[in-house]
Write a protein that holds these residues in place. Structure first.
Motif, PDB file in Angstrom:
ATOM      1  N   THR A 169      14.860  -0.412   6.521  1.00  9.58           N
ATOM      2  CA  THR A 169      14.423  -1.908   6.427  1.00  9.58           C
ATOM      3  C   THR A 169      14.565  -2.497   5.063  1.00  9.58           C
ATOM      4  OG1 THR A 169      12.006  -1.296   5.672  1.00  9.58           O
ATOM      5  CG2 THR A 169      12.348  -1.791   7.995  1.00  9.58           C
ATOM      6  N   LYS A 170      14.853  -1.828   3.976  1.00  4.85           N
ATOM      7  CA  LYS A 170      15.664  -2.576   2.932  1.00  4.85           C
ATOM      8  C   LYS A 170      17.061  -2.077   2.594  1.00  4.85           C
ATOM      9  CE  LYS A 170      15.764  -0.822  -2.049  1.00  4.85           C
ATOM     10  NZ  LYS A 170      15.180   0.098  -3.167  1.00  4.85           N
ATOM     11  N   ARG A 171      17.673  -1.123   3.072  1.00  6.74           N
ATOM     12  CA  ARG A 171      18.775  -0.606   2.871  1.00  6.74           C
ATOM     13  C   ARG A 171      19.783  -1.278   3.809  1.00  6.74           C
ATOM     14  NH1 ARG A 171      20.494   1.520  -1.963  1.00  6.74           N
ATOM     15  NH2 ARG A 171      20.108   3.617  -2.245  1.00  6.74           N
ATOM     16  N   LEU A 172      19.473  -1.742   4.950  1.00  6.16           N
ATOM     17  CA  LEU A 172      20.367  -2.299   6.113  1.00  6.16           C
ATOM     18  C   LEU A 172      20.640  -3.825   5.479  1.00  6.16           C
ATOM     19  CD1 LEU A 172      19.185  -0.856   9.365  1.00  6.16           C
ATOM     20  CD2 LEU A 172      21.433  -0.298   8.048  1.00  6.16           C
ATOM     21  N   PRO A 173      19.862  -4.485   5.097  1.00  6.54           N
ATOM     22  CA  PRO A 173      20.078  -5.884   4.478  1.00  6.54           C
ATOM     23  C   PRO A 173      20.894  -5.629   3.376  1.00  6.54           C
ATOM     24  CG  PRO A 173      17.625  -5.741   4.897  1.00  6.54           C
ATOM     25  CD  PRO A 173      18.315  -4.460   4.990  1.00  6.54           C
ATOM     26  N   GLU A 174      20.861  -4.698   2.507  1.00  2.00           N
ATOM     27  CA  GLU A 174      21.932  -4.560   1.450  1.00  2.00           C
ATOM     28  C   GLU A 174      23.237  -4.196   1.735  1.00  2.00           C
ATOM     29  OE1 GLU A 174      20.609  -1.516  -1.266  1.00  2.00           O
ATOM     30  OE2 GLU A 174      18.500  -2.292  -1.545  1.00  2.00           O
ATOM     31  N   LEU A 175      23.457  -3.321   3.004  1.00  6.82           N
ATOM     32  CA  LEU A 175      24.619  -3.018   3.387  1.00  6.82           C
ATOM     33  C   LEU A 175      25.337  -4.187   4.296  1.00  6.82           C
ATOM     34  CD1 LEU A 175      26.707  -0.801   4.285  1.00  6.82           C
ATOM     35  CD2 LEU A 175      25.272  -0.419   6.364  1.00  6.82           C
ATOM     36  N   ASP A 176      24.377  -4.890   5.036  1.00  6.50           N
ATOM     37  CA  ASP A 176      24.732  -6.362   5.527  1.00  6.50           C
ATOM     38  C   ASP A 176      25.337  -7.376   4.413  1.00  6.50           C
ATOM     39  OD1 ASP A 176      25.587  -8.275   7.257  1.00  6.50           O
ATOM     40  OD2 ASP A 176      23.121  -8.934   7.579  1.00  6.50           O
ATOM     41  N   THR A 208      32.996   2.276   9.678  1.00  5.44           N
ATOM     42  CA  THR A 208      32.037   3.231   8.816  1.00  5.44           C
ATOM     43  C   THR A 208      30.525   2.586   9.000  1.00  5.44           C
ATOM     44  OG1 THR A 208      33.780   4.254   7.705  1.00  5.44           O
ATOM     45  CG2 THR A 208      31.880   4.548   6.958  1.00  5.44           C
ATOM     46  N   ALA A 209      30.485   1.319   8.256  1.00  5.69           N
ATOM     47  CA  ALA A 209      29.116   0.812   8.274  1.00  5.69           C
ATOM     48  C   ALA A 209      28.383   0.882   9.799  1.00  5.69           C
ATOM     49  CB  ALA A 209      29.296  -0.629   7.652  1.00  5.69           C
ATOM     50  N   LEU A 210      28.989   0.714  10.750  1.00  4.15           N
ATOM     51  CA  LEU A 210      28.507   0.574  12.081  1.00  4.15           C
ATOM     52  C   LEU A 210      27.870   2.033  12.400  1.00  4.15           C
ATOM     53  CD1 LEU A 210      30.963  -1.214  14.350  1.00  4.15           C
ATOM     54  CD2 LEU A 210      28.781  -2.099  13.546  1.00  4.15           C
ATOM     55  N   ARG A 211      28.659   3.234  11.802  1.00  2.00           N
ATOM     56  CA  ARG A 211      28.221   4.556  11.880  1.00  2.00           C
ATOM     57  C   ARG A 211      26.847   4.688  11.166  1.00  2.00           C
ATOM     58  NH1 ARG A 211      31.867   9.081  12.760  1.00  2.00           N
ATOM     59  NH2 ARG A 211      30.885   9.905  11.056  1.00  2.00           N
ATOM     60  N   ALA A 212      26.797   4.077  10.090  1.00  5.43           N
ATOM     61  CA  ALA A 212      25.515   4.450   9.051  1.00  5.43           C
ATOM     62  C   ALA A 212      24.321   3.345   9.727  1.00  5.43           C
ATOM     63  CB  ALA A 212      25.902   3.527   7.754  1.00  5.43           C
ATOM     64  N   VAL A 213      24.541   2.387  10.463  1.00  6.64           N
ATOM     65  CA  VAL A 213      23.661   1.739  11.219  1.00  6.64           C
ATOM     66  C   VAL A 213      23.106   2.606  12.500  1.00  6.64           C
ATOM     67  CG1 VAL A 213      22.991  -0.285  12.519  1.00  6.64           C
ATOM     68  CG2 VAL A 213      24.452  -0.607  10.433  1.00  6.64           C
ATOM     69  N   ALA A 214      23.993   3.185  13.197  1.00 10.09           N
ATOM     70  CA  ALA A 214      23.439   4.078  13.984  1.00 10.09           C
ATOM     71  C   ALA A 214      22.748   5.199  13.644  1.00 10.09           C
ATOM     72  CB  ALA A 214      24.665   4.595  14.843  1.00 10.09           C
ATOM     73  N   ALA A 215      23.116   5.752  12.514  1.00 11.81           N
ATOM     74  CA  ALA A 215      22.419   6.858  11.601  1.00 11.81           C
ATOM     75  C   ALA A 215      20.875   6.402  11.397  1.00 11.81           C
ATOM     76  CB  ALA A 215      23.050   7.432  10.529  1.00 11.81           C
ATOM     77  N   SER A 216      20.743   5.107  11.279  1.00  9.85           N
ATOM     78  CA  SER A 216      19.304   4.806  10.742  1.00  9.85           C
ATOM     79  C   SER A 216      18.389   4.708  12.055  1.00  9.85           C
ATOM     80  CB  SER A 216      19.479   3.279  10.144  1.00  9.85           C
ATOM     81  OG  SER A 216      19.774   2.357  11.457  1.00  9.85           O
ATOM     82  N   TRP A 217      19.019   4.865  13.196  1.00 16.04           N
ATOM     83  CA  TRP A 217      18.212   4.664  14.400  1.00 16.04           C
ATOM     84  C   TRP A 217      17.489   3.297  14.505  1.00 16.04           C
ATOM     85  CZ3 TRP A 217      15.044   9.906  14.293  1.00 16.04           C
ATOM     86  CH2 TRP A 217      15.759  10.878  14.587  1.00 16.04           C
ATOM     87  N   VAL A 293      19.909  -5.654  14.302  1.00 20.63           N
ATOM     88  CA  VAL A 293      19.459  -5.145  13.163  1.00 20.63           C
ATOM     89  C   VAL A 293      18.590  -6.226  12.856  1.00 20.63           C
ATOM     90  CG1 VAL A 293      19.621  -4.664  10.857  1.00 20.63           C
ATOM     91  CG2 VAL A 293      21.230  -3.344  12.518  1.00 20.63           C
ATOM     92  N   ASN A 294      18.836  -7.636  12.474  1.00 14.91           N
ATOM     93  CA  ASN A 294      18.296  -8.658  12.196  1.00 14.91           C
ATOM     94  C   ASN A 294      17.071  -8.909  13.086  1.00 14.91           C
ATOM     95  OD1 ASN A 294      19.743  -9.013   9.673  1.00 14.91           O
ATOM     96  ND2 ASN A 294      21.173 -10.304  10.777  1.00 14.91           N
ATOM     97  N   ARG A 295      17.429  -9.013  14.234  1.00 17.64           N
ATOM     98  CA  ARG A 295      16.143  -9.123  15.162  1.00 17.64           C
ATOM     99  C   ARG A 295      15.079  -8.051  15.208  1.00 17.64           C
ATOM    100  NH1 ARG A 295      14.201  -7.456  19.879  1.00 17.64           N
ATOM    101  NH2 ARG A 295      15.629  -5.671  19.937  1.00 17.64           N
TER     102      ARG A 295
END
Length: 820
Positions: A169-176, A208-217, A293-295
């Motif tokens: 919840t903290k890291r994905l907005p940073e990645l975005d 690669t970022a999409l792979r990271a999002v998928a890894a977050s579940w 993700v944002n939803r």
């Protein structure tokens, strides 16, 4: 300690053996793509494992491992890729021993000239650094053991992955935000003529970022076509590395043909189209994924507050708000109603798309895929409802783009409009154009949507905007090819015969107004009459005027300005008068402005040139900036001087020497009142801009112009010296210049049109060639679009008469030869 089993051929155990094996692998034409990348990674693994094992023994280190991270960790080694390595140790060995171990691994890599991104850390240090640096954490998500203690690597991977999921919840907005900043710097890969395959939006970083999002579940990307798109981009990068011999991700123009050949593609356009299609897949997946993700993040942030207000219990279901028949809004997206049956409603895709665009909402991925899978083709011609929904979609403005791209991603656009396939992802090798052909057409419709209140038939304007460049997918003149395609498409959509004819005319002549207004003398009755003969009706003229503006605005910043708009408006006004039955009168001698008359009088008095240089603002269209000031259209340079030979080449040459770019030019004789005095005065009214630096002083320009006119300043030699001192960078070879005669373009002069690569001194060379040919320049009109210049010059014989066809053709050939 559990270690990886190391199996290394003797010839690969040393740097020279690895280098030779690497070279053989990279030159094997039969093995490319994923097999070569995997083989290169495997070869590198074996070599590094041997280095690591030997180094551990010599340094006396246990409890350590060599870890591949980032692209190397994923096994995606391109010929010139960096090696991203982490030397992981449990902290039991002394710092000196660890330093010795690291040196004995890193130095052999450097000795081979390979780029190396390296670090030495304990698991705790690696975890701490990942918590502080998002890029480090992303690299560790792809960590893969190369040699050493497997348990150490496995524990670190487990910990880093758990941290990633716990901190999502903290890291994905940073990645975005990181992805957005990168896109802002590097642009969108699918539209760039020289794209960065890695950093641009839709490139390898985003994949690669999409792979990271998928890894977050937390969310997952649409997977259809994504792996193939990633492979396409990696293959292009491999070929780029092999062709250039450099670690570059930028697909420069001068290398595209070679890269295409390396990949077995026909040409650079085929390469770019393939790359654009891959980038579009990645970009669309990125949009969908970050929206999800944002939803989810928004729902998680609201849920605790709801529970506090309502008490523990089931989260309330979002409302379903009807938007159109069979279409509802649900949780911020447009979805299909529960009871709808797409297989029985062929208009549903257009109805859903129109509803989404009109409400500024995204189309749900699930809805689009269901429509693509279940909806039957529309009958031909389309029913009225389908045509109306298409017009509604096109007229929605900016929100049309995202909805159109959603339909495009699932193949619905080419199903609705089969001719769209030829322009889809088609590059435009013209720096003026911002977009690919298909996106330009959608952007033109978006711009046209803002002009619909100016026309009586907004539906014809919007459809013509969507189709105006549809012929670019075919050989020959795209306007001619487009006219035929537009007739077929408009008939398919269901327009009647009269409307089809109007749309076809708009497509065939969509460049007529802008080309005539910027390249012809509007005071010449032949100019206005020729446009009126093509347009034929006030209604078509009205539509063509709006289409011209929409097309230019959708092309790019260089294609439209208040100045260009004022010229087009002036032309339209004159043509409307002819269509209303007015007879264009022969132009009377131009009445000079007060400034022109002042300069002309001074020129007659002194017998030399007089200059005025100042900023110019255009009030012609009544357009104003937000602060209420008129929109600036450039710097106006007025030159008045007694009529004499060599005026055009001399003035143009002086401007080039002072690094002034001519954006527009007009040269004409001005008749002064008889009481002022005898003599003819030439007035040059030019719009110029400094290539760089500040504008020169008018006094310096005048002094050099005097010298150029009396022959003491050799402009050609000075320009040649400067070009020799600052040679142009190597790039794409520009096509040769072309000079043609525009027959019947004027009743009073012969009109020649010069199309060439824009360059300092171009107008000087044109003027010099015309002086050499013994003709007189009556007026000149300069039009520059990006790297292309189209200069139109009205010329006469020395006695003021028009040239014969044969003489005009001879002059055109002489000018063309002089420019080569």
């Amino acid at each position: 300690m559990t270690s990886l089993e190391v199996t290394t051929d003797a010839e690969d155990s040393g740097p020279s053996g690895y280098a030779a094996a690497r070279l053989r692998l990279l030159t094997e034409k039969e093995r490319s793509g994923p097999p070569r990348r995997a083989a290169l990674a495997g070869l590198t693994d074996r070599w590094l494992a041997a280095l690591f094992t030997t180094a551990c023994e010599e340094a006396g280190v246990r409890g350590a491992a060599l870890v591949a991270v980032g692209g190397y960790g994923r096994g995606e080694l391109s010929p010139r890729s960096d090696l991203d390595l982490l030397l992981l140790h449990d902290g039991s060995a002394g710092s000196g021993a660890i330093a010795t171990l690291a040196d004995r691994i890193w130095y052999p890599v450097w000795d081979l000239g390979l780029a190396l991104d390296h670090s030495v850390r304990t698991p705790g240090e690696a975890r701490k650094t990942a918590g502080e640096d998002l890029k480090v954490q992303l690299g560790l998500l792809d960590a893969r053991p190369v040699a050493g203690d497997l348990g150490l690597v496995s524990a670190l991977r487990t910990t880093v992955l758990a941290d990633w999921r716990n901190q999502a919840t903290k890291r994905l907005p940073e990645l975005d935000e990181l992805c957005r900043e990168r896109a802002e710097r590097h642009g969108e890969l699918q539209f760039l003529l020289e794209p960065d395959l890695k950093e641009a939006r839709g490139g390898l970083r985003d994949a690669t970022a999409l792979r990271a999002v998928a890894a977050s579940w937390l969310a997952d990307a649409p997977r259809e076509g994504l792996a193939e798109a990633r492979r396409t981009l990696l293959d292009a990068r491999d070929a780029l590395h092999l062709v250039t011999g450099r670690a570059t991700d930028r697909l420069a123009l001068q290398e595209q043909d070679q890269v295409a050949a390396e990949l077995g593609l026909l040409d650079a356009d085929a390469l770019l189209r393939q790359v654009y299609e891959a980038a579009r897949t990645v970009s669309y997946a990125t949009d969908v994924t970050w929206r999800e993700v944002n939803r989810v993040l928004k729902a998680r942030s609201v849920r605790p507050r709801l529970r506090a207000m309502l008490g523990a219990g089931r989260r309330p279901e979002p409302e379903r708000t009807p938007l159109a028949e069979g279409v509802v809004e649900f949780d911020g997206e447009v979805v299909l109603a529960r009871t709808v049956k797409p297989e029985r409603d062929p208009v549903l895709p257009l109805r859903a798309a129109a509803a989404a665009a009109q409400n500024g909402l995204p189309l749900s991925l699930h809805a689009v895929r269901r429509l693509a899978a279940a909806t039957r083709p529309l009958p031909v011609p389309w029913p009225a409802e389908a045509r109306e929904e298409l017009v509604t979609l096109l007229g929605a403005g900016e929100s049309t783009v995202a909805v159109w791209e959603a339909l495009e991603a699932e193949g619905l656009i080419t199903r609705l409009l089969p001719d769209w396939e030829r322009v889809r992802c088609r590059p435009q090798r013209n720096a003026v154009h911002t977009w690919t052909v298909d996106r330009h057409l959608v952007e033109a419709a978006v711009k046209a949507s803002a002009l619909t209140r100016r026309v009586h038939r907004p539906d014809l304007l919007l459809v013509a905007a969507l189709l105006h460049d549809i012929g670019k997918g075919w050989p020959g003149d795209h306007s001619v090819a487009g006219e035929t395609i537009a007739k077929d498409v408009a008939t398919r959509i269901g327009f009647d015969r009269a409307d089809v004819a109007v749309i076809a005319t708009l497509v065939r002549h969509h460049l007529l107004l802008i080309e005539t207004a910027t390249r012809r003398d509007l005071d010449d009755p032949a100019t206005v009459a020729s446009v009126a003969a093509v347009v034929k009706s006030p209604g078509t003229l009205e539509l063509l005027h709006a289409l011209t503006e929409a097309d230019a605005l959708a092309t790019g910043p260089a294609a439209w300005s208040t100045w260009r708009g004022s010229l087009v408006t002036d032309l339209v006004k004159r043509v409307a008068g002819v269509l209303a039955g007015e007879t264009p009168e022969e132009p009377e001698p131009t009445a000079p402005s007060a400034e022109q008359e002042r300069l002309a009088v001074e020129a007659l008095r002194t017998g030399g040139p007089v200059l005025s240089l100042h900023a110019q603002a255009d009030h012609a269209q009544g357009e104003r900036e937000d602060d209420g000031e008129p929109e600036p259209v450039g710097v106006e340079l007025l030159i008045a001087l007694p009529d004499q030979p060599r005026v055009l080449p001399a003035a143009a040459g002086v401007l080039a020497l002072h690094r002034l770019t001519v954006r527009a030019a007009d040269l004409s004789a001005v008749e002064l009142p008889s009481e002022v005095g005898p003599g003819s005065v030439l007035v040059l009214n030019w719009r110029v801009a400094a290539a760089f630096g500040s504008l020169p002083q008018a006094a310096r320009l005048r002094a050099d112009l005097v010298r150029a006119l009396d022959g003491s300043l050799d402009i050609a030699s000075r320009l040649a010296e400067r070009e020799a001192a600052y040679p142009r960078r190597r790039g794409v070879q520009a096509p040769p210049p072309r000079v043609t005669v525009a027959s019947a373009a004027s009743r009073h002069a012969t009109v020649i049109e010069v199309r060439a690569q824009d360059a300092p001194g171009l107008l000087h060379r044109i003027g010099h060639a015309l002086e050499t040919a013994g003709v007189r320049v009556r007026s000149a009109h300069v039009s520059t679009l990006g790297a292309n210049a189209v200069d139109t010059v009205y010329i006469t014989a020395a006695d003021g008469s028009m040239l014969s066809d044969a003489s005009a053709a001879d002059v055109a050939r002489e000018v063309e030869q002089a420019l080569r």
